[in-house]
Design a protein around this motif. Sequence first.
Motif, PDB file in Angstrom:
ATOM      1  N   THR A 180      15.102 -21.104 -17.549  1.00  0.00           N
ATOM      2  CA  THR A 180      15.587 -22.491 -17.095  1.00  0.00           C
ATOM      3  C   THR A 180      16.881 -23.008 -17.968  1.00  0.00           C
ATOM      4  OG1 THR A 180      15.178 -24.640 -16.051  1.00  0.00           O
ATOM      5  CG2 THR A 180      13.885 -23.806 -17.881  1.00  0.00           C
ATOM      6  N   ASP A 181      17.540 -24.042 -17.631  1.00  0.00           N
ATOM      7  CA  ASP A 181      18.356 -24.661 -18.577  1.00  0.00           C
ATOM      8  C   ASP A 181      18.006 -25.858 -18.858  1.00  0.00           C
ATOM      9  OD1 ASP A 181      19.288 -26.674 -16.627  1.00  0.00           O
ATOM     10  OD2 ASP A 181      20.831 -25.427 -15.644  1.00  0.00           O
ATOM     11  N   SER A 182      19.040 -26.595 -19.806  1.00  0.00           N
ATOM     12  CA  SER A 182      18.446 -27.861 -20.536  1.00  0.00           C
ATOM     13  C   SER A 182      18.493 -29.152 -19.768  1.00  0.00           C
ATOM     14  CB  SER A 182      19.436 -27.944 -21.664  1.00  0.00           C
ATOM     15  OG  SER A 182      20.917 -27.945 -21.021  1.00  0.00           O
ATOM     16  N   HIS A 183      18.887 -28.970 -18.670  1.00  0.00           N
ATOM     17  CA  HIS A 183      18.921 -30.042 -17.621  1.00  0.00           C
ATOM     18  C   HIS A 183      17.600 -29.911 -16.828  1.00  0.00           C
ATOM     19  CE1 HIS A 183      23.490 -30.829 -17.558  1.00  0.00           C
ATOM     20  NE2 HIS A 183      22.993 -31.120 -18.624  1.00  0.00           N
ATOM     21  N   VAL A 184      17.492 -28.848 -16.308  1.00  0.00           N
ATOM     22  CA  VAL A 184      16.129 -28.759 -15.449  1.00  0.00           C
ATOM     23  C   VAL A 184      14.864 -28.485 -16.168  1.00  0.00           C
ATOM     24  CG1 VAL A 184      15.272 -27.134 -13.599  1.00  0.00           C
ATOM     25  CG2 VAL A 184      17.729 -27.454 -13.811  1.00  0.00           C
ATOM     26  N   GLY A 235      25.110 -25.126 -17.804  1.00  0.00           N
ATOM     27  CA  GLY A 235      26.532 -24.980 -17.605  1.00  0.00           C
ATOM     28  C   GLY A 235      26.947 -23.326 -17.647  1.00  0.00           C
ATOM     29  N   GLU A 236      28.065 -23.309 -16.678  1.00  0.00           N
ATOM     30  CA  GLU A 236      28.649 -22.315 -16.539  1.00  0.00           C
ATOM     31  C   GLU A 236      28.849 -21.479 -17.953  1.00  0.00           C
ATOM     32  OE1 GLU A 236      29.160 -20.688 -13.171  1.00  0.00           O
ATOM     33  OE2 GLU A 236      30.175 -19.120 -14.116  1.00  0.00           O
ATOM     34  N   ALA A 237      29.399 -22.159 -18.942  1.00  0.00           N
ATOM     35  CA  ALA A 237      29.527 -21.565 -20.335  1.00  0.00           C
ATOM     36  C   ALA A 237      28.714 -20.763 -20.831  1.00  0.00           C
ATOM     37  CB  ALA A 237      30.134 -22.857 -21.151  1.00  0.00           C
ATOM     38  N   SER A 238      27.243 -20.971 -20.282  1.00  0.00           N
ATOM     39  CA  SER A 238      26.151 -20.132 -20.697  1.00  0.00           C
ATOM     40  C   SER A 238      26.013 -18.818 -20.105  1.00  0.00           C
ATOM     41  CB  SER A 238      25.004 -20.993 -20.628  1.00  0.00           C
ATOM     42  OG  SER A 238      25.021 -22.113 -21.511  1.00  0.00           O
ATOM     43  N   LYS A 239      26.739 -18.766 -19.115  1.00  0.00           N
ATOM     44  CA  LYS A 239      26.514 -17.388 -17.940  1.00  0.00           C
ATOM     45  C   LYS A 239      27.269 -16.362 -18.678  1.00  0.00           C
ATOM     46  CE  LYS A 239      27.532 -16.456 -13.502  1.00  0.00           C
ATOM     47  NZ  LYS A 239      27.641 -16.542 -12.119  1.00  0.00           N
ATOM     48  N   THR A 240      26.708 -15.956 -19.948  1.00  0.00           N
ATOM     49  CA  THR A 240      27.336 -14.931 -20.545  1.00  0.00           C
ATOM     50  C   THR A 240      26.389 -13.744 -21.052  1.00  0.00           C
ATOM     51  OG1 THR A 240      26.881 -15.953 -22.686  1.00  0.00           O
ATOM     52  CG2 THR A 240      29.115 -16.693 -21.499  1.00  0.00           C
ATOM     53  N   GLY A 251      19.657 -23.925 -11.022  1.00  0.00           N
ATOM     54  CA  GLY A 251      20.765 -23.856 -10.137  1.00  0.00           C
ATOM     55  C   GLY A 251      21.301 -22.186 -10.256  1.00  0.00           C
ATOM     56  N   GLY A 252      22.611 -21.954  -9.667  1.00  0.00           N
ATOM     57  CA  GLY A 252      23.213 -20.505  -9.483  1.00  0.00           C
ATOM     58  C   GLY A 252      23.261 -19.882 -10.640  1.00  0.00           C
ATOM     59  N   VAL A 253      23.635 -20.789 -11.909  1.00  0.00           N
ATOM     60  CA  VAL A 253      23.802 -19.992 -13.298  1.00  0.00           C
ATOM     61  C   VAL A 253      22.613 -19.594 -13.776  1.00  0.00           C
ATOM     62  CG1 VAL A 253      24.299 -20.811 -15.785  1.00  0.00           C
ATOM     63  CG2 VAL A 253      25.922 -21.641 -13.667  1.00  0.00           C
ATOM     64  N   PRO A 260      15.254 -21.774  -6.908  1.00  0.00           N
ATOM     65  CA  PRO A 260      16.458 -22.541  -6.840  1.00  0.00           C
ATOM     66  C   PRO A 260      16.282 -23.992  -6.727  1.00  0.00           C
ATOM     67  CG  PRO A 260      16.396 -21.395  -4.934  1.00  0.00           C
ATOM     68  CD  PRO A 260      14.819 -21.277  -5.419  1.00  0.00           C
ATOM     69  N   THR A 261      17.090 -24.737  -7.421  1.00  0.00           N
ATOM     70  CA  THR A 261      16.831 -26.149  -7.752  1.00  0.00           C
ATOM     71  C   THR A 261      18.275 -27.024  -7.156  1.00  0.00           C
ATOM     72  OG1 THR A 261      17.304 -26.358 -10.053  1.00  0.00           O
ATOM     73  CG2 THR A 261      15.069 -26.188  -9.373  1.00  0.00           C
ATOM     74  N   THR A 262      19.195 -26.295  -7.006  1.00  0.00           N
ATOM     75  CA  THR A 262      20.466 -27.067  -6.730  1.00  0.00           C
ATOM     76  C   THR A 262      20.865 -26.691  -5.087  1.00  0.00           C
ATOM     77  OG1 THR A 262      21.963 -25.350  -6.971  1.00  0.00           O
ATOM     78  CG2 THR A 262      21.711 -26.980  -8.710  1.00  0.00           C
ATOM     79  N   LEU A 263      21.213 -27.501  -4.404  1.00  0.00           N
ATOM     80  CA  LEU A 263      21.502 -27.121  -2.836  1.00  0.00           C
ATOM     81  C   LEU A 263      22.455 -25.977  -2.667  1.00  0.00           C
ATOM     82  CD1 LEU A 263      21.253 -28.178  -0.247  1.00  0.00           C
ATOM     83  CD2 LEU A 263      23.400 -29.429  -0.279  1.00  0.00           C
ATOM     84  N   TYR A 297      36.624 -13.824 -16.929  1.00  0.00           N
ATOM     85  CA  TYR A 297      36.458 -13.262 -15.771  1.00  0.00           C
ATOM     86  C   TYR A 297      34.996 -13.753 -15.151  1.00  0.00           C
ATOM     87  CZ  TYR A 297      40.481 -10.538 -16.669  1.00  0.00           C
ATOM     88  OH  TYR A 297      41.683 -10.221 -17.425  1.00  0.00           O
ATOM     89  N   LYS A 298      35.142 -14.163 -13.969  1.00  0.00           N
ATOM     90  CA  LYS A 298      33.875 -14.872 -13.390  1.00  0.00           C
ATOM     91  C   LYS A 298      33.125 -13.577 -12.740  1.00  0.00           C
ATOM     92  CE  LYS A 298      32.519 -18.383 -10.359  1.00  0.00           C
ATOM     93  NZ  LYS A 298      31.427 -18.898 -10.982  1.00  0.00           N
ATOM     94  N   ASN A 299      31.713 -13.591 -12.949  1.00  0.00           N
ATOM     95  CA  ASN A 299      30.926 -12.603 -12.223  1.00  0.00           C
ATOM     96  C   ASN A 299      31.343 -11.119 -12.624  1.00  0.00           C
ATOM     97  OD1 ASN A 299      29.240 -14.768 -11.321  1.00  0.00           O
ATOM     98  ND2 ASN A 299      30.489 -14.855  -9.605  1.00  0.00           N
ATOM     99  N   HIS A 306      12.039 -30.877  -2.941  1.00  0.00           N
ATOM    100  CA  HIS A 306      12.271 -32.158  -3.518  1.00  0.00           C
ATOM    101  C   HIS A 306      12.888 -32.105  -4.987  1.00  0.00           C
ATOM    102  CE1 HIS A 306      10.501 -35.365  -1.362  1.00  0.00           C
ATOM    103  NE2 HIS A 306       9.431 -34.673  -1.128  1.00  0.00           N
ATOM    104  N   THR A 307      13.254 -30.969  -5.226  1.00  0.00           N
ATOM    105  CA  THR A 307      13.787 -30.909  -6.625  1.00  0.00           C
ATOM    106  C   THR A 307      15.521 -31.213  -6.380  1.00  0.00           C
ATOM    107  OG1 THR A 307      14.567 -28.773  -6.125  1.00  0.00           O
ATOM    108  CG2 THR A 307      12.615 -28.738  -7.605  1.00  0.00           C
ATOM    109  N   LEU A 308      15.892 -31.301  -4.971  1.00  0.00           N
ATOM    110  CA  LEU A 308      17.368 -32.087  -4.822  1.00  0.00           C
ATOM    111  C   LEU A 308      17.073 -33.518  -5.013  1.00  0.00           C
ATOM    112  CD1 LEU A 308      18.020 -30.096  -1.512  1.00  0.00           C
ATOM    113  CD2 LEU A 308      18.723 -29.626  -4.005  1.00  0.00           C
ATOM    114  N   ASP A 309      15.949 -34.018  -5.260  1.00  0.00           N
ATOM    115  CA  ASP A 309      15.914 -35.604  -5.450  1.00  0.00           C
ATOM    116  C   ASP A 309      16.706 -35.727  -6.668  1.00  0.00           C
ATOM    117  OD1 ASP A 309      14.400 -35.726  -3.236  1.00  0.00           O
ATOM    118  OD2 ASP A 309      12.572 -36.268  -4.211  1.00  0.00           O
ATOM    119  N   THR A 310      16.639 -35.140  -7.736  1.00  0.00           N
ATOM    120  CA  THR A 310      17.277 -35.325  -8.998  1.00  0.00           C
ATOM    121  C   THR A 310      18.696 -34.759  -9.235  1.00  0.00           C
ATOM    122  OG1 THR A 310      16.403 -33.498  -9.691  1.00  0.00           O
ATOM    123  CG2 THR A 310      15.006 -35.770 -10.094  1.00  0.00           C
ATOM    124  N   LEU A 311      19.209 -34.111  -8.110  1.00  0.00           N
ATOM    125  CA  LEU A 311      20.710 -33.549  -8.290  1.00  0.00           C
ATOM    126  C   LEU A 311      21.588 -34.758  -7.934  1.00  0.00           C
ATOM    127  CD1 LEU A 311      21.715 -30.740  -8.771  1.00  0.00           C
ATOM    128  CD2 LEU A 311      22.106 -30.668  -5.859  1.00  0.00           C
TER     129      LEU A 311
END
Length: 358
Positions: free
Chosen positions: A38-42, A69-74, A101-103, A125-128, A147-149, A165-170
């Motif tokens: 998971t990430d530092s927000h979730v 964040g996307e910058a961590s998707k490495t 989320g997707g990251v 998944p926790t983002t819409l 280059y993405k993906n 309910h995870t969307l409540d905090t988004l």
Amino acid sequence: VKKDGNKCYDIILEQDFQALPAALKETGIIRKKVCVVTDSHVAPLYADQLKEYLIPIEESVTEFVFEAGEASKTLATVQKLYEHLIRNHFERKDILIALGGGVVGDLTGFAAATYLRGVGFIQIPTTLLSQVDSSIGGKTGVDFDCYKNMVGAFHMPKLVYINLHTLDTLDDRQFASGMGEVLKHGLIRNASYYEWILGNLYEIEEKEPEVLQHLVSESCKIKRAVVEKDPTEQGDRALLNFGHTIGHAIEKLKDFTMLHGECVALGCVAAAYISWQRGSLSEEEFFEIRDMFVGFGLPISLTGLNTEDIIDTSRSDKKMSGGQVKFILLKGIGKAVIDKTVTEQEMKEAIDYISVKS
Ligand code: NAD
Ligand code: ZN
């Protein structure tokens, strides 16, 4: 139950994590080593809650948290995750859980596809955006240089478990970004769903539970139906790229400072514009589409980008698919088609339409 390639998996839609243990048992995911990625927000929001349901049924539960964040998707983050798995003696039978989320989903899926030549993983998944789109369909991967993906694998999750309910905090901007993909689903596939979205704008923005449930469930069904028929994108899966040809170029040129769904919204308006100019959408339909993106807080115009740069960037994207310019256009609302005849002039006019000249 979803059939994807040779593998079946469930997509479960719930209001909490209570049904998770039963779903895991049914999928055979019990008495395993489990790593919650998971990430530092979730992590501070949901990781403990989730672990409460895992600890009683699994052999062990560890957690791997990376900076949001996307910058961590490495590959660097993947490498740290491999190290964590090795340190904790993860074997082939063990399981990764992507909570985020997707990251998080893309990165965890890729690590699962490659660690020991493939271990199982599940998506929570926790983002819409991730609930309606990225968690379904088995595309996993990370970014490489700019280059993405760029590096990835097809690897199907064993289960997708959505806790609405995870969307409540988004935050609102992230929610709107997810709506970009939701609107796309209606536009490419299902006119009555699109009408329903139009009629429930207020309820959706208020995140009314029944309305959200219907929204996520319908969008999942559309995404699932498309990828089920064409898991590795030989044909119709490309329809999901509606709005993405120009959208991806904008995302890249803006150095990923705009959210994915925001760029998709701009790309959808541009592609709908071409469809209107070609007479396959009426003027009324075009403006209704445009206004709907606005209604959900998404951008429909852009400053600071040069039309030529957008065309060049989307072209270089296309070189990757054999040099052929694959555009997705609408033939009426709810019906998308792949079109390889879009000219540079048509693209230019569409991009000019979404550009605000300063
Ligand atoms: P994300 O994963 O970066 O999440 C957005 C932000 O919301 C992050 O800061 C995250 O920490 C935070 N967050 C997540 N859940 C939260 C919650 N419940 N409450 C509060 N904050 C929360 O971004 P995203 O939009 O979910 O996904 C974008 C990524 O998905 C991109 O990397 C994109 O390439 C990928 N993607 C993949 C596919 C696919 O088919 N695999 C499809 C579309 C997009
Ligand atoms: Zn997308």
